[in-house]
Design an enzyme around this catalytic site. Sequence first.
Site, PDB file in Angstrom:
ATOM      1  N   ASP A  73       5.784   2.251   7.055  1.00 46.11           N
ATOM      2  CA  ASP A  73       4.537   1.525   6.855  1.00 46.11           C
ATOM      3  C   ASP A  73       3.705   2.370   5.883  1.00 46.11           C
ATOM      4  O   ASP A  73       3.035   3.298   6.315  1.00 46.11           O
ATOM      5  CB  ASP A  73       3.820   1.337   8.189  1.00 46.11           C
ATOM      6  CG  ASP A  73       2.489   0.639   8.073  1.00 46.11           C
ATOM      7  OD1 ASP A  73       2.160   0.163   6.970  1.00 46.11           O
ATOM      8  OD2 ASP A  73       1.772   0.581   9.083  1.00 46.11           O
ATOM      9  N   GLU A 128      -4.959   1.998   2.398  1.00 43.97           N
ATOM     10  CA  GLU A 128      -4.965   0.833   3.279  1.00 43.97           C
ATOM     11  C   GLU A 128      -5.162   1.244   4.727  1.00 43.97           C
ATOM     12  O   GLU A 128      -5.841   0.551   5.500  1.00 43.97           O
ATOM     13  CB  GLU A 128      -3.653   0.054   3.116  1.00 43.97           C
ATOM     14  CG  GLU A 128      -3.614  -1.293   3.817  1.00 43.97           C
ATOM     15  CD  GLU A 128      -3.078  -1.256   5.238  1.00 43.97           C
ATOM     16  OE1 GLU A 128      -3.122  -2.293   5.923  1.00 43.97           O
ATOM     17  OE2 GLU A 128      -2.605  -0.179   5.675  1.00 43.97           O
ATOM     18  N   GLU A 129      -4.572   2.360   5.121  1.00 47.31           N
ATOM     19  CA  GLU A 129      -4.583   2.765   6.528  1.00 47.31           C
ATOM     20  C   GLU A 129      -5.957   3.206   7.025  1.00 47.31           C
ATOM     21  O   GLU A 129      -6.154   3.380   8.220  1.00 47.31           O
ATOM     22  CB  GLU A 129      -3.566   3.887   6.763  1.00 47.31           C
ATOM     23  CG  GLU A 129      -2.107   3.500   6.502  1.00 47.31           C
ATOM     24  CD  GLU A 129      -1.561   2.477   7.497  1.00 47.31           C
ATOM     25  OE1 GLU A 129      -2.309   2.057   8.396  1.00 47.31           O
ATOM     26  OE2 GLU A 129      -0.387   2.110   7.372  1.00 47.31           O
ATOM     27  N   HIS A 164       0.843  -1.199   0.000  1.00 53.31           N
ATOM     28  CA  HIS A 164       0.000   0.000   0.000  1.00 53.31           C
ATOM     29  C   HIS A 164       0.872   1.241   0.000  1.00 53.31           C
ATOM     30  O   HIS A 164       1.925   1.297   0.638  1.00 53.31           O
ATOM     31  CB  HIS A 164      -1.006  -0.006   1.157  1.00 53.31           C
ATOM     32  CG  HIS A 164      -0.440   0.110   2.532  1.00 53.31           C
ATOM     33  ND1 HIS A 164      -0.142   1.318   3.124  1.00 53.31           N
ATOM     34  CD2 HIS A 164      -0.140  -0.838   3.463  1.00 53.31           C
ATOM     35  CE1 HIS A 164       0.307   1.123   4.348  1.00 53.31           C
ATOM     36  NE2 HIS A 164       0.326  -0.183   4.581  1.00 53.31           N
ATOM     37  N   HIS A 216       3.543   3.843  12.747  1.00 53.77           N
ATOM     38  CA  HIS A 216       2.422   4.728  13.074  1.00 53.77           C
ATOM     39  C   HIS A 216       2.836   5.809  14.064  1.00 53.77           C
ATOM     40  O   HIS A 216       2.070   6.191  14.952  1.00 53.77           O
ATOM     41  CB  HIS A 216       1.221   3.944  13.595  1.00 53.77           C
ATOM     42  CG  HIS A 216       0.484   3.203  12.519  1.00 53.77           C
ATOM     43  ND1 HIS A 216      -0.884   3.074  12.508  1.00 53.77           N
ATOM     44  CD2 HIS A 216       0.925   2.554  11.420  1.00 53.77           C
ATOM     45  CE1 HIS A 216      -1.250   2.379  11.446  1.00 53.77           C
ATOM     46  NE2 HIS A 216      -0.167   2.039  10.775  1.00 53.77           N
ATOM     47  N   GLU A 263       4.676  -5.593   3.648  1.00 49.55           N
ATOM     48  CA  GLU A 263       4.238  -4.651   4.684  1.00 49.55           C
ATOM     49  C   GLU A 263       5.434  -4.116   5.473  1.00 49.55           C
ATOM     50  O   GLU A 263       6.474  -4.773   5.564  1.00 49.55           O
ATOM     51  CB  GLU A 263       3.269  -5.324   5.662  1.00 49.55           C
ATOM     52  CG  GLU A 263       1.805  -5.055   5.374  1.00 49.55           C
ATOM     53  CD  GLU A 263       1.381  -3.618   5.623  1.00 49.55           C
ATOM     54  OE1 GLU A 263       2.184  -2.805   6.133  1.00 49.55           O
ATOM     55  OE2 GLU A 263       0.229  -3.292   5.307  1.00 49.55           O
TER      56      GLU A 263
END
Length: 355
Positions: free
Chosen positions: A180, A212-213, A64, A322, A235
Amino acid sequence: MKQIDRIRKFSDAFGPSGFEDAVVAYAQEEVREICTCKEDHMRNLYMNLKGNSQGGVNIMLDAHSDEVGFIVQAVKSNGLLRFLPLGGWDVKNIIANKVLIKNRDGKLIPGIVCSKPVHFMNASEQGKALDFADVLIDVGATSAQEVQESFRIGIGAPIVPDVTCTYDEEHQTFMGKAFDNRIGCAAVVETLCRLHGRTLTNTVSATLSSQEEVGERGMTCVMNNVKPDVVICFEGCPADDSFEEEYMIQSALKKGPMLRHFDRSMITSPRFQRFALELAHANDIPVQESVRKGGGTNGGITHTAQFGIPTIVIGVPVRYAHSSYGILAYQDYEHAVELAVQIVEGLSKDIAESF
């Protein structure tokens, strides 16, 4: 080195969920000599190797392209910006950090995430856990009019951390934002580069999927357009070697990519997973295995699409995913790419059908 430079550029690219344009543009630049590319209206990028025969197992590689970011919700009369998260954030990880806001002209405007200074807090406010309603972004303006007319920032403007990726050559580690899943984007591109020009018995396609998030939305769209036999999702997975007890560490830095058996979005195809693990061991590729009580990937969409597409996740461990800053090891990325190449070359129709 080309790969190190590519990882840094992917990390630095501006691309929160829904605003992945710069990431997609850079990826197309990197593969234009070896792939035919197209986009859809969600900014999903579809890449097909030039000269790849259309036979064997139809293998799709995915990563992603979006990163966790923010979006302007409102502008206060004093010029401070109220904002909301795009993706999963812990508020304490963003206080006092610099951010970049894309204004109406496409210019990136710096700002600072701020909260009420301790000097002005009463006793009940001190030590209180903060929520997004308690934090704002300050670009140095003094009025809403100045924000809108001079800074040209309005409601809906996207925001990312203001971080530049660095590489420690001695220890072969990166520090930067958006690993990410920009490390996954780099892995997809590098895998395609290594496969280009080889005589392949399988068909290889790849996607950089959007959003995606915020719920794997891009992959939902992709599955209407691509009909793969199997999927490999790259990922940037959360590393757990900073805080977990030793016996629970399943995604440590410099121990190899992680193959996830289970998370809240997917029970990984056990036969495809076993094939990948056995292939890694046979080729002396270090790998780690994990079972997660939370988390989720695009595999949550692909494994239930169509007739159920066997899917595995190859994760590159990222410390502090994140958050504004992450750390990863080059060797984990290298082994993730190596494993994907081995899978593409080692799969046969009979093996894939056995999944």
